[in-house]
Enzyme design. Structure first.
Site, PDB file in Angstrom:
ATOM      1  N   TYR A 155      -0.637  -3.187 -21.764  1.00 18.00           N
ATOM      2  CA  TYR A 155       0.028  -3.341 -20.030  1.00 18.00           C
ATOM      3  C   TYR A 155      -0.686  -3.185 -19.282  1.00 18.00           C
ATOM      4  CZ  TYR A 155       4.346  -5.740 -22.784  1.00 18.00           C
ATOM      5  OH  TYR A 155       5.361  -6.149 -23.807  1.00 18.00           O
ATOM      6  N   HIS A 211       1.031  -1.138  -0.059  1.00 19.66           N
ATOM      7  CA  HIS A 211       0.179  -0.141  -0.327  1.00 19.66           C
ATOM      8  C   HIS A 211       0.609   1.105   0.004  1.00 19.66           C
ATOM      9  CE1 HIS A 211      -2.587   2.937   0.641  1.00 19.66           C
ATOM     10  NE2 HIS A 211      -2.479   3.440   2.430  1.00 19.66           N
ATOM     11  N   HIS A 219       0.967   5.874  -0.810  1.00 18.18           N
ATOM     12  CA  HIS A 219      -0.137   6.765  -1.161  1.00 18.18           C
ATOM     13  C   HIS A 219       1.070   7.760  -2.119  1.00 18.18           C
ATOM     14  CE1 HIS A 219      -0.779   7.090   3.273  1.00 18.18           C
ATOM     15  NE2 HIS A 219      -1.268   5.780   3.028  1.00 18.18           N
TER      16      HIS A 219
END
Length: 224
Positions: free
Chosen positions: A125, A98, A100
């Site tokens: 892609y 994860h 930002h």
């Protein structure tokens, strides 16, 4: 220490440093986890709470068992419940990542492509390596309800025969997963680059047409 566990610790740190140095993450934002093989003790390794992913040390990662109980290391990232839920839902996931990432967060602040998809099928892609990226509403960092949104989103896409590799949480950033830390990082890179292209072109390009997408499905097993 079991060699698989040693390797995972080093690989999480390598990926964190690479992402930090290239600007995909900043400060103490983001988290990385990896599934620990049963032979090496099981559970998962995850980055500590409020750690800078660019300066991780292998011995400072948190090690949790399958129930989320800490086996070793410092307190885990506040998002550890989301990571655990994803491993429960995706047996082939070996790493959850994860960040930002700037272009993706910027895109979520402006607008998604439609109500359910963050981006259109712009490039081959993106379709092949990422696929659909559904949007999850904003929730506070670490909110346990994010895991429920994730489960519901995966279930709905599976019902359509679609495989997901990423979801986007509004104002926070993407969560991606793959069989290894390197694979998850590659998915994030393709996703962030496509968001950058979409913003640079101000949302003007046309999408790949259905026949082109169907060709990618047939030739490369793309999930779209």
């Amino acid at each position: 220490m079991h060699p698989d566990l040693f390797h995972l610790r080093r690989e999480i740190c390598r990926v964190g440093q690479s992402l930090f140095q290239r600007g995909y993450i900043h400060s103490s934002a983001g988290n990385i986890s990896a599934r620990v093989p049963t032979a090496a003790g099981g559970g998962l390794l995850i980055t500590p709470s409020d750690a800078c992913l660019g300066f991780l040390e292998p011995e400072t990662l948190a090690w949790l068992n399958a129930d989320g109980e800490r086996l070793a290391g410092p307190p885990p990232s506040k998002s550890h419940l989301l990571h655990q839920r994803l491993y429960d839902l995706e047996p082939d996931a070996g790493c959850v990542l994860h960040t930002h990432s700037s272009h993706l967060v910027a895109l979520s602040l402006l607008r998604a492509w439609n109500e359910t998809d963050l981006l259109p099928p712009l490039t081959p892609y993106y379709v092949m390596k990422v696929g659909h990226v559904p949007c999850i509403p904003y929730l506070s960092p670490g909110d346990p309800h994010a895991a429920h949104w994730l489960a519901d989103t995966l279930t709905r896409h599976r019902a359509k025969g679609l495989r997901l590799r990423a979801v986007m949480q509004e104002r926070l950033g993407p969560t991606v997963w793959g069989p290894s830390p390197a694979a998850a990082m590659a998915t994030l890179e393709e996703l962030e680059e496509t968001a950058r292209l979409w913003l640079l072109t101000q949302g003007q390009p046309t999408s790949l047409i259905p026949e082109q997408i169907d060709d990618l499905r047939q030739r490369f097993g793309a999930s779209w």
